[in-house]
Design an enzyme around this catalytic site. Structure first.
Site, PDB file in Angstrom:
ATOM      1  N   ARG A 255       6.477   7.101   7.959  1.00 42.59           N
ATOM      2  CA  ARG A 255       6.342   6.250   6.777  1.00 42.59           C
ATOM      3  C   ARG A 255       6.734   4.828   7.147  1.00 42.59           C
ATOM      4  O   ARG A 255       7.728   4.604   7.855  1.00 42.59           O
ATOM      5  CB  ARG A 255       7.227   6.747   5.623  1.00 42.59           C
ATOM      6  CG  ARG A 255       6.699   7.987   4.920  1.00 42.59           C
ATOM      7  CD  ARG A 255       5.396   7.686   4.175  1.00 42.59           C
ATOM      8  NE  ARG A 255       4.924   8.825   3.386  1.00 42.59           N
ATOM      9  CZ  ARG A 255       4.086   9.748   3.822  1.00 42.59           C
ATOM     10  NH1 ARG A 255       3.672   9.697   5.093  1.00 42.59           N
ATOM     11  NH2 ARG A 255       3.678  10.719   3.028  1.00 42.59           N
ATOM     12  N   GLU A 284       0.962  -0.101   1.760  1.00 43.89           N
ATOM     13  CA  GLU A 284      -0.360   0.468   2.039  1.00 43.89           C
ATOM     14  C   GLU A 284      -1.138   0.671   0.742  1.00 43.89           C
ATOM     15  O   GLU A 284      -0.604   1.282  -0.199  1.00 43.89           O
ATOM     16  CB  GLU A 284      -0.219   1.821   2.753  1.00 43.89           C
ATOM     17  CG  GLU A 284       0.472   1.750   4.082  1.00 43.89           C
ATOM     18  CD  GLU A 284       0.651   3.126   4.718  1.00 43.89           C
ATOM     19  OE1 GLU A 284       0.126   4.119   4.166  1.00 43.89           O
ATOM     20  OE2 GLU A 284       1.310   3.222   5.751  1.00 43.89           O
ATOM     21  N   HIS A 313      -3.201   4.728   8.481  1.00 46.95           N
ATOM     22  CA  HIS A 313      -2.591   5.966   7.979  1.00 46.95           C
ATOM     23  C   HIS A 313      -3.594   7.128   8.039  1.00 46.95           C
ATOM     24  O   HIS A 313      -3.811   7.833   7.051  1.00 46.95           O
ATOM     25  CB  HIS A 313      -2.082   5.772   6.541  1.00 46.95           C
ATOM     26  CG  HIS A 313      -0.994   6.752   6.168  1.00 46.95           C
ATOM     27  ND1 HIS A 313      -0.010   6.440   5.276  1.00 46.95           N
ATOM     28  CD2 HIS A 313      -0.745   8.034   6.576  1.00 46.95           C
ATOM     29  CE1 HIS A 313       0.801   7.480   5.123  1.00 46.95           C
ATOM     30  NE2 HIS A 313       0.375   8.449   5.910  1.00 46.95           N
TER      31      HIS A 313
END
Length: 351
Positions: A255, A284, A313
């Site tokens: 993360r 994000e 991601h």
């Protein structure tokens, strides 16, 4: 097994029909979900694209089980679901769900700890190897109208794997899978995870550090694999990055907020760190104006050519992983909402 939630008897003997909502409309139909849930449970898809706030109140009022992938589940949205009993986060991380608000309502929160394990572990190790063996360096410098000479380029980022220590911060399922893959490439592997019992290092066949600082001091590659919690937010800042050996590489597939990306940029600019591979960033998706390292990367600034890889991601992605997300999510919902099991339940008192 806990108490069954499905079909509590109403006065008169009729059954209550439970409603499960997947608000993002991720899949073209609900056939597999409905088959797994079985009779007495209704599976619905919503049409929200960015947030739960797009859903009509009338729909929210029907929902007993909520399944979300990308969407945040804040307290003000939880309040719009008066019947809600279970939230399944369709992924490993559960930081998008306000668990305190859910716990206050007696709502059970679950995740999917066993999907995408191979994909994320492989991606983390491949980021490290591609940086350390110069694949990114030569890819970046041979492009464009003025490529580098057709020759070896001296660089501190290129190292033999067998002379390096691969440090793993967080040894859950993905961390273990990454450790085994890094060992296969010849790295010495060491981890730090205070939540793992004694003997875990011997079971996996790797070394164990006694603290984060001890891990950092010996990690030529630092690979982050811990969840985002109150304890891990901002865990790796400038002090921690400068504990790494000079010329180290940092990999983050966990993360974004665990790692201070501005501190990372400073340590790259002054050459304390040789490189970084990031599949996650603090915000994000990024929004304009995009600052710092991500802007420099997008502008292809010369100082970081061959030293940094940033991906959106997607370490988890494969067709097989997408199917796992679908099937494991609805199986978890069935287990908890319908059968009263404790499958993949996140304790409300955990960080």
């Amino acid at each position: 097994m806990g108490d069954r939630i499905l079909r509590p008897e109403q006065p008169g003997g009729s059954d209550v029909v439970l409603t499960v909502l997947e608000p993002e409309g991720l899949y073209p139909d609900t056939g597999p979900e409905q088959e797994i849930l079985g009779p007495g449970v209704r599976m619905l898809q919503g049409h929200a694209k960015t947030s739960l706030a797009e859903l009509p109140d009338a729909l929210c009022a029907e929902v007993d089980g909520l399944m979300t992938l990308r969407m945040w589940v804040p307290a003000e949205q939880i309040a719009r679901f008066p019947k809600l009993k279970v939230i399944v986060r369709m992924g490993v991380g559960y930081d998008r769900v306000d668990r305190a608000a859910a716990a206050a309502r007696g709502i059970t929160v679950c995740n999917l700890p066993d999907y995408g394990t191979q994909e994320v572990a492989e991606f983390a190790v491949l980021l490290a190897v591609s940086l350390r063996r110069g694949l990114i360096l030569y890819h970046d410098t041979q492009r464009g109208p003025s490529p580098a000479p057709w020759a070896v380029m001296p660089s501190t980022i290129v190292r033999r794997q067998e002379v390096q220590t691969f440090g793993i911060l967080g040894l859950g399922r993905i961390g273990v899978a990454a450790a085994l893959r890094a060992k296969a490439f010849g790295y010495k592997v060491v981890f730090y995870d205070p939540n793992q019992p004694n003997g875990w290092d011997r079971a996996v066949g790797i070394g164990r550090a006694r603290s984060t600082d001890e891990l950092l001091a010996q990690s030529d590659v630092l690979s982050i694999h811990c969840p985002l919690t109150r304890a891990t937010r901002g865990l790796i800042g400038e002090r921690e990055l400068r504990l790494l050996p000079k010329g180290a590489v940092v990999i983050n597939t966990a993360r974004g907020p665990i790692l201070d990306i501005d501190a990372l940029e400073r340590c790259l600019r002054d050459d304390h760190l040789a490189g970084a591979g990031l599949d996650v960033i603090p915000e994000e998706p990024p929004v304009e104006p995009i600052p710092g390292l991500l802007r420099a990367y997008r502008d292809q600034e010369d100082w970081l050519r061959g030293r940094v890889v940033i991906t959106p991601h997607i370490a988890f992605h494969s067709p097989e992983a997408w199917r796992d997300i679908r099937i494991k999510s609805i199986e978890t919902m069935r287990d908890v909402l319908v059968e009263g099991r404790r499958t993949n339940v996140i304790p409300p008192e955990s960080d």
